[in-house]
Every structure is written in C-alpha cells, then in structure tokens.
Scaffold this active site. Structure first.
Site, PDB file in Angstrom:
ATOM      1  N   GLU A   1      36.183  39.758  34.178  1.00  0.00           N
ATOM      2  CA  GLU A   1      37.007  39.811  35.379  1.00  0.00           C
ATOM      3  C   GLU A   1      38.149  38.795  35.355  1.00  0.00           C
ATOM      4  OE1 GLU A   1      34.896  39.513  39.032  1.00  0.00           O
ATOM      5  OE2 GLU A   1      36.647  40.099  40.177  1.00  0.00           O
ATOM      6  N   ASP A   2      37.872  37.627  34.851  1.00  0.00           N
ATOM      7  CA  ASP A   2      38.851  36.543  34.997  1.00  0.00           C
ATOM      8  C   ASP A   2      39.579  36.138  33.721  1.00  0.00           C
ATOM      9  OD1 ASP A   2      38.038  36.486  37.598  1.00  0.00           O
ATOM     10  OD2 ASP A   2      36.677  34.795  37.352  1.00  0.00           O
TER      11      ASP A   2
END
Ligand code: MN
Length: 742
Positions: free
Chosen positions: A89-90
């Site tokens: 996600e990051d």
C-alpha cells in the site's frame, strides 16, 4: 530534528531480535530465514518513511509482527505478513514482488490487508450499516483468517500509538475500532485484545468519563486491595489445603466495561457493585480440568453464598468464540457482591489469545506449522459459520453463514456497497443512484476499464463511468441482478421512450399537416396498419425512423382511393335504381320504404306506371300485365277505375312499407385480392341486385390483399345466406363470414 542513524539502526535491530525471541517463546516451529527476509524487505521498503511520532516507520511492522506472535501465538506466515503488511500500500513493492519472494499464501494475505484499508466515517448516518458491512466484508474477503488477525494486530498497534494523531483522526479511528475491530476480536476469541481495543478507543471517544473512572479506581485502590485480600485469603487457604496448583488475581474490571454498566443501568460509578473480578486459574491436567473447576466452585460457595441466577457454565457449553470458564457471583464480606471466574491455565490462554492457543496444548509434535494453522483457520471458519447459535453470546445476531452470497465493494470515496454475488458493474452503478445507472457506460475496477456486464468481486474498488448521451436500454435487464437495478432500468427505458414519443408525436403532427385529407380517425388506423400496440409505440417508431413519412402518406392515399371507389359504386347503384323508376325523381325516392305486394306482402319486381307516377306513401295497387309484369298505379289514377272494374282478377294489393321496422342489422366480412373493380362489383351486388340497404362499408387494403366489411339490413337469415352465396360467385372474394358489429 537530529537523528542519530547508528543509534536508530541499533534500536531497529534490538526490536527485531526481541520480536524473534518472543515469537520463539510461543512457537517452536518458526522459519527464521523467511522472517529475516521479510524484515529486510520491509526495512528497505520503508527506509525513508517515518511515523507521525518521528520514529522510523519500520517500528510499526515490527510491533505488529510482535503482537501477532506474542499475543496471538501465530507462526511464520503471519509474522512475515505482518512485517510486510504496509509495503504494497505505501511503498514501491508490488503484489507480484511479494508473490515472487514469499509465495502465493503471503501474497493472498497482503492483498486482503491492502484492500481492507478504508476508514469508515462515524458521522455518516449509515454508520452502523457501514460498520456491519465492513465487518462482513472482512470476513468474506478473508479466504485466509490471518488477514483479519494481522489487521487486528495492526489496528491494536495503531491504537496504542495514536497520541500524535490529530484529534479528528483519533476519533474516527476510535469509533471504527469500537464498531468493527473490537467485535471482531471478540468473535475470534481474542478477549485480551478486544478489551484493550475497547479501552483505548474509550479513552479517545469519552475522555472525561474515562478519566473519571480511572481516577475513582485509583482513589479506591487501597481500599479495594484490602477488600480483595480479605475476600481471597480464605479461598487461598482452602485451595492450598486441598493441594491445588493455582493462581488468584483480583483486579478491577476495564474502565470501558465499567462505563458500559454505568450507562446500561443508569447508575453512578459508586453503585456499580462488581467493580472487580476475582479470578482463580488452576493448573490442572486436561483429564481433571472440568472436575477441578467444579471442586473449586464448591469450595468457594461453601464460604460465600452464591447468587443462583448468576452462575454461568461456559465449561460445559463453551462460547462460540472458544471461551471456557465458570462464572459465579457470591456475597463477600460486608455484604458485597463479587464476581468469581474459575478456569484452568489452558482455558485462560484461550480466553486471552483466542483459538491459536489451542495448538499450544493440542499438538506439541512439531508437525508442519502451516498445516496446524490451516486446521485452526478451518475451526474458526466453522465456528463463524455455525448455525447452532442459540447458546452463543454473539455481539449481534448476524448470521455469518449468509455471507457467501454477498460481496462487498468500495466506491472511490471508500464507502462500502453490499451486493449479491454475480452483481455487475451496472448493478453497482444503480446501487449508487438510478441516475448514475442510467448514464453508465462502463466502470473502472482498480483503475482498469471494464464493461457494464463485468462481474464484480469482493474487495474491488469501482468507479462508474458515465456519459450524458447514454440512455438505459431494455437489453440491460439481462446483465443485472439487483431489484434496484432492474427497477431503475425499467423506469429509465419508460422515461426515455416517453421523451422519444414526444419527439415522434411532433413529427407525426408535421406529417399530418401536409396531408389535406388527414383526420383524427386516422391515428387508430395507422396504429393497426403498422402493427404497433399503441400511439406511444407508433410515435417512437416514427421518431426512430422505423416508420417513414412516405409509408404514412402512402397508406393514407391508398385508403382514400378505396374509400372513394366504394362510395362511387354505391352512388352509381342509387342512381341506377332511380333510373329504373322512369319518372320517379330522386327526391321522392324514400329509401326506407319498399313496396310489398299481395296478401303475403311479397316483394316482386315491378314497374312504376308513367301515367300516374306513384311515389312511396301514395295509395297504390298493382296491375299484372303480360308484357311488363306488375305495374304500379295510384288508386286514384284515371285509369284505375277502368282497370279495376274490367280486370279485377289482374289487380293485386300493394302497400308501401317502412322496411327498416322489420330489418336486422348484420354484416359480412370477406377478404379478397386487391382490385378496385371488385369493390364496385360487390356494392352493385348488395345494394342493386339484392336490394339490401347498406349501413356502412369499409375496405382496408394491405399488400395487395383487402379486407371488406359491410354492415347491412336484412329481414332474415335467408337474405343473408343468399347474399353470401352470390358474393362467393364473384371471382377474387374469399372467406365470407358473418359478423355482428363493425
Ligand atoms: Mn499498518
């Protein structure tokens, strides 16, 4: 801020080693190489990132992995997933990278974790529905229950380290925790985590009440400790005498649960009587655990009087989440009620850590860790799906086994939409709003373009693509499943048809203006001529150019030609009849009257005598001649006296009769090949030769075939039969049928 890189590196490694140490404590089957690899990947991926507190980001995944290992007792796959949980996600790392490096299982878990990342807004009026949907979605998404467990660990660590967040985020996350994560933890039997989550959230959502309870507990702590000692001493002595291996603990209940009691009973802190729980944890062997718990119960209730209505036997009937314990409330010193929980060490571990703890006790044979976890997951799944939940103390009564036919997807704004399995992008569009559905031309699923009929899957994020030019189509009904979408499409199609029909009607009126013979009667004729069911359909077809101006004009001109031919034929016949009467004028010819002759009032051929020219209504008589047949004279004709006197036997009674009095309206219908001469022949036959009075006549023609309808007056069925037989003889006439109305 000055950062000592060396110091930080050391701290990171220190934390990592602590994680490994604690993990090894609860599991002896760890794959340290895999864990090391995951740690290195996460460390590298997050190396530039810092938490709100300013700490290196990697502290967070390490802490999550530690919760997973230490507090949930999970193994390698879960620890690896926890370390990597924020990478996709990051950071730059993709799911494919994860798949390549750690295999499909970890990949599946990371994928699930990445999907469950939206935060639900507690100010949304549909919050509780959203929360329930979110919880269900998590379960339905989680082909692997470890997704939920790692997510819970993630949330727990975030809650523990939330002080640097802005206030509004603290609130959002806290409400979400109370509504979603704490109930999930409870369902999975993770009581310690559930309680901690609740208290952390409570601290942020109701800070004042939380602090009040904390303060009052502190104030009363010394008194409470004294009381607990007083209460427990006889129990400890008695259990020691009987030779039990045990621990006791008396501690205040959690601030959150005290607050719940204050609220549900509407009482101040001072009146909550069971402020603390007294716990006896027995170290028994599996064979003796049940009997030892009951023995302890009997010892305690010998000393203190129990409240019979407060006995809870979760040992004979464990809760669905695996909780086993014996609860009773007894009257302690000073007449105070005290709740006592009796359980074994094993039961206690399960209550705190969930079902993962089972494995600590069940198999110490060192069998493959993944198999063990799989079995455990299977067990949780069964528990979640169990239909026998009368005895189950579920936080709500949602039946989890219904989840299989629902899917949960996200809007771009992160709202969750619930749909039945098999729902398409178009269903989704209509679920949001009928206007969005009506204008839908496709969708983007996780940023990829998909068609209307794309079957959506749980966890996907959909963005509906619309166009102002789009209109709902009848065919769409085949690709949707929800009632909402079906209803929306039907309405949309109807509305669209109405708009088109309005256009079509305007066009129709313009066409009609250009036709001099146009009349309102034409509309029903055109509807049937073009095979349309109603005016709307006719107008729609005109608007859609399915019926052209030329076809309408053509029909009208054909129809008028037929009409004219029929009328001409009739007129000719009338003129002929008039001519027959020699001197009879058209004006005096009364169609309704007919001359009947003789006593039987028969109709014969006759001729009007030119010497007196009788007209209907005159008093007349017939005189039979050899050459001219019956001739009709007025009774006051100058010749009449002579004729009657000398040739009385050749006179015949004659009376004008209003024929319509004895007539019956009937009709015939026939088809034939389209021939204008034919129409004239038919009219001649009916009104001329058969002398039948026609009420109406209508010829419709279509593609060279015509249908004729003639309504006429007859005196009896014989007349009609005669007519039919004569009609049959005309070439080109078929299918003669009697009809009664036109
Ligand atoms: Mn995280």
């Amino acid at each position: 801020m000055i950062i000592d890189v060396e110091l930080e590196k050391n701290e990171i490694l220190k934390r990592y080693r602590k994680l490994l140490l604690l993990a090894k404590k609860s599991r002896d089957d760890l794959d340290k190489k895999q864990i090391r690899k995951a740690f290195n990947v996460a460390l590298e991926a997050h190396k530039e990132m810092r938490r709100k507190s300013g700490e290196p980001y990697i502290y967070h995944p390490i802490a999550v992995a530690q919760i997973v290992a230490e507090e949930m007792g999970l193994g390698t796959t879960s620890i690896v997933s926890a370390l990597l949980h924020d990478t996709v996600e990051d950071t730059e790392i993709t799911l494919e990278d994860i798949d390549n490096m750690f295999g499909p299982k970890v990949c599946l878990i990371i994928d699930g974790l990445t999907k469950i990342s939206g935060i639900i807004d507690h100010s949304d009026p549909n919050y509780s529905i959203q929360a329930e949907n979110f919880r269900k979605m998590m379960l339905s998404l989680s082909e692997d229950v470890r997704v939920i467990l790692v997510k819970l660990a993630d949330r727990l660590h975030n809650m523990r380290t939330m002080e640097f967040m802005p206030r509004h985020k603290q609130l959002k996350i806290s409400y979400e925790t109370l509504f979603i994560y704490a109930p999930l933890a409870y369902r999975l039997g993770l009581n310690a985590i559930k309680t901690e989550l609740e208290n952390l959230a409570f601290q942020y959502t109701e800070t004042e009440l939380h602090n009040e309870i904390i303060n009052k507990l502190k104030e009363g702590q010394r008194k409470l400790t004294r009381y607990i000692n007083k209460f427990s001493l006889p129990i400890i002595n008695s259990l020691t005498d009987k030779g039990y291996d045990f621990e006791v603990s008396g501690r205040p209940k959690s601030p959150y649960s005290i607050a719940q009691k204050m609220k549900s009973q509407n009482i101040p802190f001072e009146e909550v009587y069971d402020i603390f729980a007294f716990r006896i944890i027995l170290n028994s062997t599996p064979e003796n655990e049940k009997s030892e718990c009951w023995n302890a119960y009997s010892l305690i209730t010998d000393m203190y009087t129990p409240r019979p209505d407060r006995l809870r036997d979760w040992i004979s009937n464990p809760k669905a989440n695996g909780y086993e314990s014996l609860h009773t409330t007894v009257m302690g010193p000073e007449g105070k009620w005290v709740e006592v929980q009796i359980r074994t060490k094993k039961m206690h571990d399960i209550a705190e850590k969930g079902l993962a703890a089972h494995w600590k006790y069940k198999s110490k044979d060192g069998s493959n860790s993944d198999n063990r976890v799989d079995e455990w997951i299977e067990k949780i799944r069964k528990l979640l799906e169990s239909p026998h939940n009368q005895a189950i103390d579920f936080i709500d009564d949602v039946k989890l086994n219904l989840f299989s036919d629902e899917i949960f997807v996200f809007t771009p704004a992160g709202e969750i939409i619930k749909l039945p399995i098999g729902a398409t992008a178009l269903d989704f569009a209509y679920e949001i709003h009928s206007r969005i559905g009506d204008a839908c031309i496709g969708a983007k699923v996780n940023h990829k373009l998909v068609p209307l009929n794309y079957k959506i899957k749980s966890g996907e994020q959909l963005e509906v693509l619309t166009s102002k030019k789009q209109v709902p189509k009848q065919e769409w009904l085949k690709i949707v499943t929800t009632a909402k979408a079906k209803h929306g499409i039907k309405n949309g199609v109807k509305r669209d048809r109405k708009i088109i029909a309005t256009d079509g009607k305007e066009k129709y009126n313009r066409i009609m203006k250009g036709i001099p013979e146009a009349s309102p009667e034409l509309l029903p004729e055109l509807i049937s001529h073009f095979g349309t069911s109603d005016a709307v359909e006719l107008f729609v077809k005109i608007a859609e150019h399915k019926i052209e101006k030329g076809a309408i004009k053509n029909y009208i001109s054909q129809r008028n030609k037929h009409q004219k031919a029929a009328e001409d034929a009739l007129l000719k016949q009338v003129v002929k009849s008039k001519a027959k009467g020699d001197g009879v004028t058209a004006k005096s010819f009364k169609k309704e009257d007919v001359l009947v002759l003789g006593e039987d009032k028969d109709i014969f051929d006759y001729k009007i005598s030119p010497c007196c020219n009788p007209i209907p209504g005159d008093e007349v008589f017939g005189f039979v001649t050899v050459v001219d047949g019956i001739k009709i004279h007025k009774t006051n004709c100058p010749n009449a006296m002579h004729l009657q006197a000398n040739f009385a036997y050749r006179t015949i009674k004659a009376v004008w009769e209003d024929k319509s009095k004895n007539e019956f309206l009937t009709g015939v219908r026939f088809t034939g090949t389209d021939d204008f001469g034919l129409v004239s022949k038919i009219v001649t036959l009916i009104s001329g030769e058969s002398k039948l009075r026609i009420k109406s006549i209508k010829f419709d023609s279509d593609h060279g075939v015509f249908e004729g309808k003639v309504m006429l007056f007859v005196q009896d069925t014989k007349e009609l039969l005669d007519l039919s037989n004569k009609l049959k003889e005309i070439k080109g006439v078929h299918n003669i049928k009697r009809i009664h109305t036109n």
